[in-house]
Design an enzyme around this catalytic site. Structure first.
Site, mmCIF file in Angstrom:
data_model
loop_
_atom_site.group_PDB
_atom_site.id
_atom_site.type_symbol
_atom_site.label_atom_id
_atom_site.label_comp_id
_atom_site.label_asym_id
_atom_site.label_seq_id
_atom_site.Cartn_x
_atom_site.Cartn_y
_atom_site.Cartn_z
ATOM 1 N N ASN A 142 -2.079 10.102 -4.499
ATOM 2 C CA ASN A 142 -1.956 8.645 -4.482
ATOM 3 C C ASN A 142 -2.640 8.163 -5.750
ATOM 4 O O ASN A 142 -3.868 8.123 -5.833
ATOM 5 C CB ASN A 142 -2.648 8.092 -3.226
ATOM 6 C CG ASN A 142 -2.615 6.576 -3.174
ATOM 7 O OD1 ASN A 142 -2.143 5.927 -4.107
ATOM 8 N ND2 ASN A 142 -3.128 6.028 -2.097
ATOM 9 N N ARG A 189 2.663 9.167 -3.345
ATOM 10 C CA ARG A 189 2.841 7.788 -2.901
ATOM 11 C C ARG A 189 3.405 6.982 -4.075
ATOM 12 O O ARG A 189 2.874 7.033 -5.185
ATOM 13 C CB ARG A 189 1.492 7.201 -2.490
ATOM 14 C CG ARG A 189 1.620 5.750 -2.150
ATOM 15 C CD ARG A 189 0.288 5.100 -1.946
ATOM 16 N NE ARG A 189 0.500 3.713 -1.558
ATOM 17 C CZ ARG A 189 -0.334 2.735 -1.852
ATOM 18 N NH1 ARG A 189 -1.442 2.975 -2.524
ATOM 19 N NH2 ARG A 189 -0.079 1.518 -1.476
ATOM 20 N N HIS A 201 2.804 -1.558 2.248
ATOM 21 C CA HIS A 201 2.058 -0.846 3.311
ATOM 22 C C HIS A 201 3.020 -0.160 4.292
ATOM 23 O O HIS A 201 2.636 0.131 5.428
ATOM 24 C CB HIS A 201 1.181 -1.802 4.148
ATOM 25 C CG HIS A 201 -0.008 -2.362 3.436
ATOM 26 N ND1 HIS A 201 -0.488 -3.617 3.733
ATOM 27 C CD2 HIS A 201 -0.831 -1.856 2.498
ATOM 28 C CE1 HIS A 201 -1.552 -3.869 2.983
ATOM 29 N NE2 HIS A 201 -1.775 -2.805 2.209
ATOM 30 N N ARG A 241 -6.808 -12.028 -1.935
ATOM 31 C CA ARG A 241 -5.485 -12.665 -2.085
ATOM 32 C C ARG A 241 -5.302 -13.778 -1.058
ATOM 33 O O ARG A 241 -5.726 -13.650 0.084
ATOM 34 C CB ARG A 241 -4.374 -11.626 -1.901
ATOM 35 C CG ARG A 241 -4.208 -10.721 -3.087
ATOM 36 C CD ARG A 241 -3.237 -9.602 -2.793
ATOM 37 N NE ARG A 241 -3.928 -8.333 -2.716
ATOM 38 C CZ ARG A 241 -3.393 -7.211 -2.258
ATOM 39 N NH1 ARG A 241 -2.167 -7.186 -1.811
ATOM 40 N NH2 ARG A 241 -4.103 -6.099 -2.232
ATOM 41 N N GLU A 271 -1.808 7.499 6.043
ATOM 42 C CA GLU A 271 -0.644 7.490 5.156
ATOM 43 C C GLU A 271 -0.440 8.850 4.498
ATOM 44 O O GLU A 271 0.683 9.305 4.326
ATOM 45 C CB GLU A 271 -0.825 6.404 4.080
ATOM 46 C CG GLU A 271 -0.798 5.007 4.676
ATOM 47 C CD GLU A 271 -1.453 3.965 3.795
ATOM 48 O OE1 GLU A 271 -0.733 3.284 3.068
ATOM 49 O OE2 GLU A 271 -2.690 3.824 3.837
#
Ligand code: AMP
Length: 411
Positions: free
Chosen positions: A7, A94, A183, A247, A393
């Protein structure tokens, strides 16, 4: 099959090595501050599953050098977990953006690399470092098959009325302006675990209505019907939807030109403000980290309290929206740093949702002994389940990689 998962971020490279049959993590780690200051302050943290961690300070001017250190650590006589690199059968990567082309993971070839490069215009901060990781590992491990697993792929099953914005249609056709969602690997993983838990209660997979809440630094939710995503909160970029660490999430778009005019700042500066100085950090003025906010709120900080309130309200509102989109809720799943660990936030996110059939068991929700495992924290007689499921993940990337390389079907 031994599968190495990468990743890759702009200055970091996370990795995990798996045996996939039976599933077992062999080692994991991170190369940090790669490239930054020509990689002079870079370090490698390597943790074998059964052994002492290795911490190395080593210059890593680019991702290829970093991959080299990772491979050395994996085969090192003291901290290594495999004898040599020939034991690795495949590499899974990823990749953040797969556009509309990739609804599933794929074997990487030159054509796939060109497509990832093309989608970099939609994910300028993410796809380029993902590609650097792919290129670096192809160069270090040229004979190995590699698989790309996309964050956007799980959301490709959304119907058009859920992914299209109310803008001129040509902007979708010509510029790809639509909701993509992110995601996806996390939402897919936890919804699969939830599906097994619901199946044990006699709900057939094709009839399941699941809402997944990935609440970490970045936050998003997905509505999953019969295993397929039908809506998600992140949009064209990962800025839309929930309030996150830094955010803002959903916002009236008219605020952007208004701020440009009033503050005399550029669109780019407003974009940075919305991505880096908003959310929990901007609301509280304290921190983007939920642990800090909870502490500040306990000490009476009103803005920290407000930030937590806004955060939970937004999640609660979307649970209601997705109950409507799905036509009911069999389970709400909480995952990621906040979702897995913060019982108070979970409680506030489902408060008042008994009318939707979601009834919490307050003491199970608080039970620290349930941490780190998939747990049902709803009341015994709750019509819908409230689940806490640790996301993984990397494991899903390893599974997809093994399935594609081994020629078996995905999921
Ligand atoms: P992630 O991006 O999944 O690593 O999640 C990061 C977020 O999880 C940060 O806001 C952390 O404050 C939050 N987090 C991690 N551990 C806890 C905890 N024990 N309690 C509350 N929040 C936590």
């Amino acid at each position: 099959m031994v599968v190495l998962v990468f990743n890759c971020g702009s200055s970091s490279l996370k990795y995990e090595l798996f045996e996939t049959d039976p599933e077992q993590s062999l080692a994991a780690g991170i190369a940090d501050r790669v490239v930054v200051r020509a990689g002079r302050d870079a370090s490698l943290y390597h943790e074998p599953a059964d052994g002492e961690p290795l911490v190395l300070e080593c210059p890593m001017p680019d991702h290829e050098v970093a991959v080299g250190y990772v491979l050395e650590a994996l085969t090192d006589s003291e901290h290594g977990v495999i004898r040599d690199l020939t034991e690795i059968a495949a590499v899974g990567h990823r990749v953040v953006h797969g556009g509309e082309r990739f609804a599933e993971s794929v074997l990487i070839d030159d054509d796939v690399i060109a497509a990832i490069e093309q989608f970099a215009r939609l994910a300028p901060l993410h796809n380029p470092p993902n590609l650097q990781g792919i290129r670096a590992s192809r160069s270090r491990l040229p004979s190995l098959p590699m698989v790309a697993v996309f964050d956007t792929a799980f959301h490709q099953t959304m119907p058009q009325y859920a992914y299209i914005y109310g803008l001129p249609y040509e902007l979708y056709e010509q510029h790809g302006i639509r909701r993509y969602g992110f995601h996806g690997t996390s939402h897919r993983y936890v919804s699969q675990v939830a599906a097994e838990m619901l199946a044990q209660r006699g709900i057939r997979p094709q009839d399941q209505h699941i809402v997944t809440c990935h609440l970490g630094n970045g936050c998003s939710m997905a509505a999953v019907l019969g295993g397929k995503c039908i809506d998600t909160t992140m949009g064209f970029t990962p800025l839309e939807g929930l309030v996150m660490g830094t955010r803002c999430g959903d916002l009236d778009p008219a605020v952007v030109p208004y701020l440009c005019e009033k503050l005399g700042i550029s669109v780019r500066e407003v974009d940075a403000l919305m991505n880096e100085r908003s959310g929990l950090l901007g609301l509280s003025g304290v921190s983007s980290d939920m642990r800090d906010l909870r502490q500040a709120a306990q000490s009476g900080d009103e803005r920290a309290k407000l930030a937590i309130e806004v955060f939970c309200y937004r999640v609660r509102k979307y649970i209601g929206a997705y109950a409507a989109a799905l036509g009911g809720v069999d389970a709400v799943v909480f995952t990621a740093g906040i979702g897995e660990n913060d019982a108070y936030v979970r409680r506030r996110c489902v408060e008042g949702l008994e009318t939707l059939g979601l009834c919490l068991d307050g003491s199970r929700n608080e039970d620290k002994a349930l941490r780190g495992q998939a747990a049902d924290v709803s009341a015994a007689d709750s019509p819908g389940r409230i689940l806490v499921i640790p996301t993984d993940e990397e494991l899903l990337i390893a599974r997809d990689t093994a399935a594609i390389v081994g020629g078996t079907s995905l999921d």
